[in-house]
Design an enzyme around this catalytic site. Structure first.
Site, PDB file in Angstrom:
ATOM      1  CE  LYS A 180      -1.460   2.920   2.471  1.00 32.71           C
ATOM      2  NZ  LYS A 180      -1.474   4.233   2.002  1.00 32.71           N
ATOM      3  N   GLY A 233       7.397   5.323   7.624  1.00 25.51           N
ATOM      4  CA  GLY A 233       6.653   6.556   7.813  1.00 25.51           C
ATOM      5  C   GLY A 233       6.983   7.105   8.977  1.00 25.51           C
ATOM      6  CB  SER A 234       4.974   9.552  10.772  1.00 25.39           C
ATOM      7  OG  SER A 234       3.534   9.263  10.925  1.00 25.39           O
ATOM      8  CB  THR A 237       1.673   6.308  11.051  1.00 23.92           C
ATOM      9  OG1 THR A 237       1.213   7.642  10.653  1.00 23.92           O
ATOM     10  CG2 THR A 237       0.874   5.254  10.057  1.00 23.92           C
ATOM     11  CB  ALA A 238       5.574   3.318  13.834  1.00 16.07           C
ATOM     12  CD  GLU A 255      14.048   1.189   8.676  1.00 11.34           C
ATOM     13  OE1 GLU A 255      14.672   2.101   9.017  1.00 11.34           O
ATOM     14  OE2 GLU A 255      14.471   0.070   8.828  1.00 11.34           O
ATOM     15  CB  CYS A 289      13.673   9.422   6.984  1.00 10.13           C
ATOM     16  SG  CYS A 289      14.581   8.209   5.933  1.00 10.13           S
ATOM     17  CD  GLU A 393      10.504  13.061  10.310  1.00  6.07           C
ATOM     18  OE1 GLU A 393       9.132  12.996  10.416  1.00  6.07           O
ATOM     19  OE2 GLU A 393      11.599  12.560   9.844  1.00  6.07           O
TER      20      GLU A 393
HETATM   21  P1  NAD Z   1       2.855   8.502   7.403  1.00  7.18           P
HETATM   22  O1  NAD Z   1       3.013   7.566   8.553  1.00  7.18           O
HETATM   23  O2  NAD Z   1       1.761   9.670   7.423  1.00  7.18           O
HETATM   24  O3  NAD Z   1       2.369   7.476   6.251  1.00  7.18           O
HETATM   25  C1  NAD Z   1       3.113   6.340   5.873  1.00  7.18           C
HETATM   26  C2  NAD Z   1       2.271   5.262   5.175  1.00  7.18           C
HETATM   27  O4  NAD Z   1       1.418   4.925   6.189  1.00  7.18           O
HETATM   28  C3  NAD Z   1       1.397   5.793   4.097  1.00  7.18           C
HETATM   29  O5  NAD Z   1       1.071   4.906   3.151  1.00  7.18           O
HETATM   30  C4  NAD Z   1       0.073   5.862   4.889  1.00  7.18           C
HETATM   31  O6  NAD Z   1      -1.143   6.002   4.162  1.00  7.18           O
HETATM   32  C5  NAD Z   1       0.083   4.826   5.900  1.00  7.18           C
HETATM   33  N1  NAD Z   1      -0.922   4.898   6.927  1.00  7.18           N
HETATM   34  C6  NAD Z   1      -1.229   6.229   7.780  1.00  7.18           C
HETATM   35  N2  NAD Z   1      -2.015   5.778   8.682  1.00  7.18           N
HETATM   36  C7  NAD Z   1      -2.003   4.557   8.780  1.00  7.18           C
HETATM   37  C8  NAD Z   1      -2.817   3.476   9.794  1.00  7.18           C
HETATM   38  N3  NAD Z   1      -3.445   3.994  10.681  1.00  7.18           N
HETATM   39  N4  NAD Z   1      -2.369   2.194   9.270  1.00  7.18           N
HETATM   40  C9  NAD Z   1      -1.656   1.563   8.376  1.00  7.18           C
HETATM   41  N5  NAD Z   1      -0.999   2.525   7.245  1.00  7.18           N
HETATM   42  C10 NAD Z   1      -1.012   3.852   7.481  1.00  7.18           C
HETATM   43  O7  NAD Z   1       4.165   8.919   6.861  1.00  7.18           O
HETATM   44  P2  NAD Z   1       4.443  10.195   5.525  1.00  7.18           P
HETATM   45  O8  NAD Z   1       3.867  11.395   5.905  1.00  7.18           O
HETATM   46  O9  NAD Z   1       3.838   9.421   4.315  1.00  7.18           O
HETATM   47  O10 NAD Z   1       5.886  10.065   5.370  1.00  7.18           O
HETATM   48  C11 NAD Z   1       6.739  10.872   6.111  1.00  7.18           C
HETATM   49  C12 NAD Z   1       7.275  10.185   7.349  1.00  7.18           C
HETATM   50  O11 NAD Z   1       8.286   9.143   7.176  1.00  7.18           O
HETATM   51  C13 NAD Z   1       8.365  11.059   8.237  1.00  7.18           C
HETATM   52  O12 NAD Z   1       8.307  11.039   9.255  1.00  7.18           O
HETATM   53  C14 NAD Z   1      10.070  10.453   7.499  1.00  7.18           C
HETATM   54  O13 NAD Z   1      10.528  10.666   8.408  1.00  7.18           O
HETATM   55  C15 NAD Z   1       9.479   9.077   7.513  1.00  7.18           C
HETATM   56  N6  NAD Z   1      10.162   8.282   6.622  1.00  7.18           N
HETATM   57  C16 NAD Z   1      11.116   7.229   7.229  1.00  7.18           C
HETATM   58  C17 NAD Z   1      12.019   6.712   6.459  1.00  7.18           C
HETATM   59  C18 NAD Z   1      12.965   5.618   7.044  1.00  7.18           C
HETATM   60  O14 NAD Z   1      13.511   5.002   6.251  1.00  7.18           O
HETATM   61  N7  NAD Z   1      13.401   5.822   8.479  1.00  7.18           N
HETATM   62  C19 NAD Z   1      12.092   6.967   5.224  1.00  7.18           C
HETATM   63  C20 NAD Z   1      11.391   7.824   4.667  1.00  7.18           C
HETATM   64  C21 NAD Z   1      10.280   8.374   5.409  1.00  7.18           C
END
Ligand code: NAD
Length: 489
Positions: A180, A233-234, A237-238, A255, A289, A393
């Site tokens: 996804k 992602g963030s 969300t994790a 991550e 990130c 961040e």
């Molecule tokens: P986000 O957490 O908002 O979304 C990431 C993904 O998760 C998207 O596909 C989103 O639709 C999905 N998502 C959102 N809510 C969810 C839920 N409740 N259940 C399941 N999936 C869900 O992050 P973003 O804004 O898309 O990306 C930016 C963030 O990602 C920043 O914090 C950045 O630091 C981080 N990031 C980390 C790395 C790494 O390798 N550590 C790499 C790139 C980005």
């Protein structure tokens, strides 16, 4: 949608069991450099995820029983096909995400190609363990097998790059996947689906459901037949994913975000350090990130550094992402731009100084980009370590520069945030470089460079920056289940 919209709209479909399937409802996706809706993305939910998981489960027995060499050849073929269409992928990524065409051409798409080639190769070289116990007439050995259906969730900043960094190891190990991508950047994943059949990926091995995190993402995380979730992602969300998957005891790789320090000692080679630190702060609009957002400079060189750093940052050209001379493209969304700008306002309200960029320098945009989500590279100084700009961040083209005096002090300050993803250290003193690198709470430490990666080695963060690591061995271990077998003879 208006007539003007509906005429030119690109409409994506889910990819399930080797077929493109339309969805009953859609989400608008914007071109960040113009502010126009240009694409419609399926708004998938439980039903679509259910169909995708079913297809992935059905494909698992055949795919998992193929030899690593057979899977490797298919991954290599897919890499060749993406590479063949590199320019089209780069154009699409730039349009969908707002990033510069140059970045998409030189970083995003080449890396997506490399991800497939890398895991196509590394899967051939793993060995398992064996120990002997002569007194018991026993040998022990480990065997590794794919886990099943992997759920892969990726963010919007490096869309195809990060998605393929998960798909490649997952399928190389023999799993099948339901991916996804971010609802804001789905186009290149959809383009990749068009190449799967030709590459020889059997139907159901790679399924892609498009949609929001709250609907499609959660449905995947909560699905009982998806035993592992790889998420980038963030941190927020994790936390949600951890909670929602806990009843199923799922295996998670997380991550997450960063608040990455650069530590610049007075013996650093500034001719290397300054352009690299400008790049580590502002590459991809600061939406990586690993981007630097806290720069600690030793007192003796602080004013010289600041002067040269600001002059270098001002050279970065902000504007139309499809112009190959542009350095800074558009931010991902109107909301994100607003959030990033607010951080600069908060810093000013706290008494910090903005040396260049947002609110200080004029931003001249071409006529077609007036409604795009642009922001100049922004350098903030005279900001306290406790300030939200030094703790949270921001994920945009904003970096803070502050002075320090001693090694001991700067290590403490660099570690004084909840995150621990990446750090850079600049010094000509080898002993100091090792000492500081060892004491930083950070999954990655680059000294006298930035973003130089060997994919063999672990990638990932400490503290709120994540759980687990990715890389040749780490991804192999995550995407396989190990068993210890004892034979008495
Ligand atoms: P986000 O957490 O908002 O979304 C990431 C993904 O998760 C998207 O596909 C989103 O639709 C999905 N998502 C959102 N809510 C969810 C839920 N409740 N259940 C399941 N999936 C869900 O992050 P973003 O804004 O898309 O990306 C930016 C963030 O990602 C920043 O914090 C950045 O630091 C981080 N990031 C980390 C790395 C790494 O390798 N550590 C790499 C790139 C980005």
């Amino acid at each position: 949608p208006t007539m003007a919209h509906s005429k030119a709209l690109l409409v994506l479909e889910n990819f399930i069991g080797g077929k493109f399937v339309p969805c009953s409802s859609y989400i608008d996706s914007y071109n960040p450099s113009t502010g126009d809706v240009y694409c419609r993305v399926p708004d998938s939910g439980k039903e679509e995820v259910e169909a995708a998981v079913k297809a992935a489960k059905e494909a698992f027995p055949i795919w998992s029983s193929k030899s690593p060499l057979e899977r490797s050849q298919i991954l290599n073929k897919l890499a060749d096909l993406i590479e063949h269409d590199l320019e089209a992928f780069a154009q699409a990524e730039s349009k969908d995400q707002g990033k510069t065409i140059t970045f998409a051409r030189t970083v995003d798409i080449p890396r997506a190609v490399h991800n497939f080639r890398f895991f196509a190769s590394s899967i051939l070289h793993h060995v398992t363990e064996c120990t002997e116990m002569p007194a018991m007439d026993c040998v022990h050995y480990t065997s590794r097998a794919p886990v099943g259906v992997a759920g892969l969730i990726s963010p919007w900043n490096l869309p195809l790059y990060l998605l393929t960094w998960k798909i490649a190891p997952a399928i190389a190990c023999g799993n099948t996947v339901v991916a996804k991508p971010s609802e804001m950047t789905s186009v290149t994943a959809w383009m990749m689906c068009k190449l799967l059949e030709k590459a020889g990926v059997p139907p159901g091995v790679v399924n892609v459901v498009f949609g929001t995190g709250a609907k499609a993402g959660e449905a995947l995380v909560c699905h009982p037949d998806v035993p592992l979730i790889s998420f980038t992602g963030s941190t927020l969300t994790a936390q949600r994913i951890t909670e929602r998957s806990a009843p199923h005891c799922k295996r998670l790789s997380l991550e997450l975000g960063g608040k990455n320090p650069a530590i610049i000692f007075d013996d650093a080679d500034l001719s290397q350090c300054i352009p690299t630190t400008v790049r580590s702060s502002f590459a991809n609009q600061g939406e990586i990130c690993l981007c630097t957002s806290r720069i600690f400079v030793q007192r003796g060189i602080y004013s010289e550094f600041l002067k040269r750093f600001v002059a270098e940052a001002k050279k970065w050209k902000t504007g139309n992402p499809s112009d190959p001379t542009t350095d800074v493209g558009a931010l991902i969304s109107k909301e994100h731009l607003e959030k990033v700008r607010n951080y600069v306002k908060k810093a000013q309200a706290e008494g910090a100084r903005v040396l260049c960029g947002e609110g200080v320098d004029p931003l001249a945009l071409p006529p077609g980009n007036q409604k795009g989500y642009f922001m100049l590279p922004t350098v903030i100084t005279e900001v306290k370590d406790e300030s939200c700009c030094m703790q949270e961040e921001i994920f945009g083209p904003v970096t803070c520069v502050v002075p320090f005096d001693t090694e001991e002090e700067v290590i403490k300050r660099a570690n004084g945030v909840k995150y621990g993803l990446a750090a850079t250290v600049w010094s000509g003193n080898v002993g100091r470089v090792h000492r500081v690198a060892h004491r930083l709470q950070s999954g990655l430490v680059w000294t006298n460079c930035w973003l130089v990666r060997d994919l063999n080695l672990p990638f990932g963060g400490m503290k709120a920056s994540g759980i687990g690591r990715e890389g040749a061995k780490d991804s192999y271990e995550f995407f396989t289940e190990v068993k210890t077998i004892t034979i008495k003879h």
